[in-house]
Scaffold this motif. Structure first.
Motif, mmCIF file in Angstrom:
data_model
loop_
_atom_site.group_PDB
_atom_site.id
_atom_site.type_symbol
_atom_site.label_atom_id
_atom_site.label_comp_id
_atom_site.label_asym_id
_atom_site.label_seq_id
_atom_site.Cartn_x
_atom_site.Cartn_y
_atom_site.Cartn_z
ATOM 1 N N LEU A 80 -1.457 1.856 -11.569
ATOM 2 C CA LEU A 80 -0.683 1.187 -10.524
ATOM 3 C C LEU A 80 -0.482 -0.292 -10.825
ATOM 4 O O LEU A 80 0.253 -0.974 -10.130
ATOM 5 N N ALA A 96 0.829 -1.207 0.000
ATOM 6 C CA ALA A 96 0.000 0.000 0.000
ATOM 7 C C ALA A 96 0.864 1.258 0.000
ATOM 8 O O ALA A 96 0.548 2.227 -0.697
ATOM 9 N N TYR A 97 1.974 1.242 0.756
ATOM 10 C CA TYR A 97 2.860 2.413 0.783
ATOM 11 C C TYR A 97 3.522 2.622 -0.579
ATOM 12 O O TYR A 97 3.689 3.743 -1.033
ATOM 13 N N PHE A 113 1.451 7.990 5.456
ATOM 14 C CA PHE A 113 2.750 7.465 5.865
ATOM 15 C C PHE A 113 2.962 7.757 7.348
ATOM 16 O O PHE A 113 3.071 8.915 7.734
ATOM 17 N N ARG A 138 2.332 1.718 -3.472
ATOM 18 C CA ARG A 138 1.339 2.207 -4.432
ATOM 19 C C ARG A 138 1.064 3.690 -4.211
ATOM 20 O O ARG A 138 1.076 4.495 -5.147
ATOM 21 N N ALA A 139 0.827 4.058 -2.959
ATOM 22 C CA ALA A 139 0.499 5.451 -2.667
ATOM 23 C C ALA A 139 1.653 6.372 -3.057
ATOM 24 O O ALA A 139 1.445 7.432 -3.646
ATOM 25 N N SER A 140 2.882 5.950 -2.748
ATOM 26 C CA SER A 140 4.004 6.858 -2.980
ATOM 27 C C SER A 140 4.370 6.947 -4.455
ATOM 28 O O SER A 140 4.704 8.029 -4.942
ATOM 29 N N THR A 141 4.313 5.832 -5.184
ATOM 30 C CA THR A 141 4.617 5.941 -6.619
ATOM 31 C C THR A 141 3.535 6.757 -7.314
ATOM 32 O O THR A 141 3.814 7.514 -8.237
ATOM 33 N N ASN A 142 2.302 6.623 -6.855
ATOM 34 C CA ASN A 142 1.228 7.418 -7.438
ATOM 35 C C ASN A 142 1.486 8.918 -7.244
ATOM 36 O O ASN A 142 1.135 9.752 -8.060
ATOM 37 N N LEU A 143 2.135 9.255 -6.115
ATOM 38 C CA LEU A 143 2.417 10.670 -5.837
ATOM 39 C C LEU A 143 3.777 11.098 -6.390
ATOM 40 O O LEU A 143 4.278 12.164 -6.066
ATOM 41 N N PRO A 182 2.004 4.735 -13.223
ATOM 42 C CA PRO A 182 1.390 5.771 -12.381
ATOM 43 C C PRO A 182 1.892 7.164 -12.752
ATOM 44 O O PRO A 182 2.978 7.321 -13.286
ATOM 45 N N SER A 183 1.068 8.147 -12.462
ATOM 46 C CA SER A 183 1.420 9.531 -12.763
ATOM 47 C C SER A 183 0.687 10.433 -11.788
ATOM 48 O O SER A 183 -0.412 10.112 -11.338
ATOM 49 N N THR A 184 1.283 11.573 -11.466
ATOM 50 C CA THR A 184 0.600 12.493 -10.551
ATOM 51 C C THR A 184 -0.568 13.191 -11.246
ATOM 52 O O THR A 184 -1.283 13.956 -10.620
ATOM 53 N N THR A 205 -4.038 5.092 3.781
ATOM 54 C CA THR A 205 -2.604 4.829 3.573
ATOM 55 C C THR A 205 -1.736 6.068 3.717
ATOM 56 O O THR A 205 -0.933 6.373 2.851
ATOM 57 N N PHE A 224 3.881 15.459 0.617
ATOM 58 C CA PHE A 224 4.732 14.384 0.108
ATOM 59 C C PHE A 224 4.927 14.447 -1.412
ATOM 60 O O PHE A 224 6.048 14.410 -1.912
ATOM 61 N N GLY A 225 3.824 14.533 -2.147
ATOM 62 C CA GLY A 225 3.918 14.543 -3.604
ATOM 63 C C GLY A 225 4.743 15.709 -4.113
ATOM 64 O O GLY A 225 5.526 15.572 -5.055
ATOM 65 N N PHE A 273 -6.932 6.156 -1.562
ATOM 66 C CA PHE A 273 -7.231 4.761 -1.253
ATOM 67 C C PHE A 273 -8.367 4.603 -0.251
ATOM 68 O O PHE A 273 -8.635 5.495 0.549
#
Ligand SMILES: Nc1ncnc2c1ncn2[C@@H]1O[C@H](COP(=O)(O)OP(=O)(O)OP(=O)(O)O)[C@@H](O)[C@H]1O
Ligand SMILES: [Mg+2]
Lengths: 259, 280
Positions: free
Chosen positions: B75, A151-152, B107, A154-159, B93-95, B105, B118-119, B101
């Protein structure tokens, strides 16, 4: 049911008091001669005497210095090694299996090798301590970076996290609970290896005091030193590693209760 | 009366306004291959989401809604068929398409403000600038007071709001939301509906919003799609022709809710029947 600190302490006092009482009774029954089975009072006076004449404080200082240096080296080698093995498939297939193989070897078995390589000196015993801790640390670090919760990722690569950023800001911090478990395990292995090393190959340190007690047939001294070794091992774990590991696991959502 | 967002969208060099995108799902089929079974999650989905549309997605539990969102987010590239973001095939994936989610999720090693930022940090936005933007979005989800808080100190609903701010902070053209407000109380949810609608109206983001709440879907959507029990197919696709702003109690909204609710119930009953069959 929740037990308060006070009731816990009371229980422990009663328990250990009873233990000492039984011990004293057994001693008074004279089932075994005193040089095989000393009284708790003799052990206590050995303990006090050892601290008073300075031999225990010196022993503690020497052993603690050794383990701090040895453990420090083990961390410096073990963490990067584990991180690399965890993320590089080639290393994990090769070096990784070597490490798990070596981990089955009790680290005191390195002593003969160390004596030949380094001679009868401080380096030899440090080597044994490092070998005791480094594998546990590396293996835990490897597991930590290998098992990043998806999950981490996925979330981080998405961002937008990629490459080194992903390691630095996600994979490493996510592995922190595993790192800490590794450090704690490594510390206890290092402590055991150090005591074994000092027992066999004598220069100062708590292990030597233990060996001296045996040579003098002074069982009270042997038991007193054993108590010191237990107390130190426990104290470091309780004061440093356990609280650190627990609080991180709690924050990371891996444990529901702080206490 | 209604809480409103006071300041305009903060634009910086690293934060240019994004243009809305059109999404096209073309013959999308997805299998999960596990050791024990092959699960047919999505079956030949085919639909388009025009630029700037607010699409709500309903369907029984396990029908593949989350799966669909993570495929659109890029993803997971293991699927048959194709998904297009404007005319570009999605494969990573892309911003530009951020998924919020089902379980937030966040951090845990970062505090609230660093989670939101973060992004931007990953894009190399300097600290001061990214905190400014992050504060802006935290204010929007009414959590400005909690910027220093640790994740484990937040309630479930607060976590979801931080996750929303985190997704908005990279200003994606497409916002994919997986049951974002399920853990919230009705009042907070009402407020966030208004906020979300406003962000959407102002930024013209394309939004795909998954929910189990039919009324929420009708309240927010330009269009509501209902998916079948697994393997997921589209069984109903209804444009919601109600003026905005809408309120949960509006007569028209209740009417839509009833008809779409019927369609959904048939699918949910099918899942129940299948489960009973497996147990017997
Ligand atoms: N990683 C995976 N491996 C195997 N099967 C999976 C995986 N992810 C999802 N599935 C299966 O795919 C199906 C669809 O799952 P998905 O999470 O998309 O459902 P959903 O519609 O989001 O359900 P819910 O409403 O309960 O969130 C489920 O049957 C699930 O068991
Ligand atoms: Mg889901």
């Amino acid at each position: 049911m929740k037990t308060t600190l006070l009731t816990k302490i009371t229980r422990q006092l009663i328990f250990f008091g009873a233990l000492a009482a039984i011990w004293e009774i057994l001693f008074r029954l004279r089932i075994w001669p005193p040089y095989i089975f000393p009284s708790p009072l003799a052990v206590a006076s050995s303990l006090v005497g050892g601290f008073a004449d300075g031999s225990y404080p010196i022993g503690i200082a020497v052993s603690m210095t050794r383990i701090v240096i040895g453990f420090g080296i083990a961390v410096l080698i073990g963490l990067p090694l584990g991180l690399l093995i965890g993320r590089v498939a080639f290393l994990s297939d090769t070096l990784g299996s070597v490490l798990s193989g070596l981990q089955t070897l009790p680290s005191i078995c390195w002593l003969p090798l160390a004596l030949i390589w380094f001679g009868l000196n401080e380096s030899a015993i440090l080597f044994v301590v490092v070998m005791g801790a480094v594998l546990a640390i590396a293996i835990a670090a490897e597991g930590g970076v290998r098992n990043t919760p998806p999950a981490y990722l996925r979330a981080s690569t998405n961002l937008g996290a990629r490459g080194w950023n992903l390691y630095r800001h996600v994979i490493f911090p996510a592995a922190l609970p595993s790192f800490l478990t590794g450090l704690r395990l490594g510390w206890s292995f290092a402590w055991r290896s150090l005591m074994a090393g000092e027992l066999i190959y004598i220069t100062l340190g708590l292990g030597q005091l233990l060996a001296m007690g045996r040579d003098l047939n002074d069982l009270a001294q042997v038991m007193a030193v054993m108590l010191v070794i237990i107390a130190l091992g426990l104290a470091v774990d309780r004061a440093v590693f356990s609280p650190l590991e627990k609080s991180v696991r709690y924050k990371w959502g891996l444990e529901t209760n702080a206490r | 009366m209604f809480p409103t967002v006071t300041s305009a969208e903060p634009f910086t060099a690293a934060h240019p306004p994004t243009l809305p995108r059109k999404l096209r799902v073309d013959g999308l089929t997805k299998f999960f291959r596990t050791r024990r079974a092959v699960i047919h999650a999505l079956d030949n989905l085919r639909f388009e989401i025009p630029r700037g549309e607010f699409l709500c997605l309903l369907g029984p539990s396990g029908c593949g809604k989350s799966t669909l969102l993570s495929l659109i987010a890029g993803l997971d590239d293991d699927f048959d068929g194709a998904i297009f973001d404007d005319d570009e095939k999605i494969h990573a994936p892309s911003t530009a398409r951020v998924l919020m989610f089902q379980d937030a999720t966040l951090f845990p090693w970062l505090n609230v403000i660093d989670n939101v930022a973060f992004g931007l940090a990953m894009q190399g936005v300097p600290k001061k600038a990214r905190y400014e933007i992050a504060e802006h979005y935290l204010k929007m989800v009414h959590l400005a007071r909690f910027h220093e808080a640790a994740v484990h100190e937040l309630s479930g609903g607060m976590k979801q709001r931080v996750a929303l701010a985190r997704a908005l902070a990279v200003d994606p053209a497409v916002l994919l939301m997986d049951e974002p407000f399920a853990a919230l109380d009705a009042q907070t949810r009402d407020v966030l509906h208004i906020e979300l609608e406003e962000i959407w109206a102002r930024t013209q983001k394309t939004i795909v919003f998954v929910t189990h709440n039919v009324r929420e879907a009708v309240r927010l959507g330009d269009r509501v799609m209902v998916m079948s029990a697994r393997p997921g197919r589209i069984v109903s696709d209804v444009p919601i022709e109600l003026p905005r702003p809408r309120a949960m109690e509006d007569f028209g909204l209740v009417e839509y809710t009833r008809t779409i609710g019927e369609v959904l119930r048939v699918q949910v009953d099918r899942v129940r029947a299948a489960e009973r069959g497996e147990e017997a």
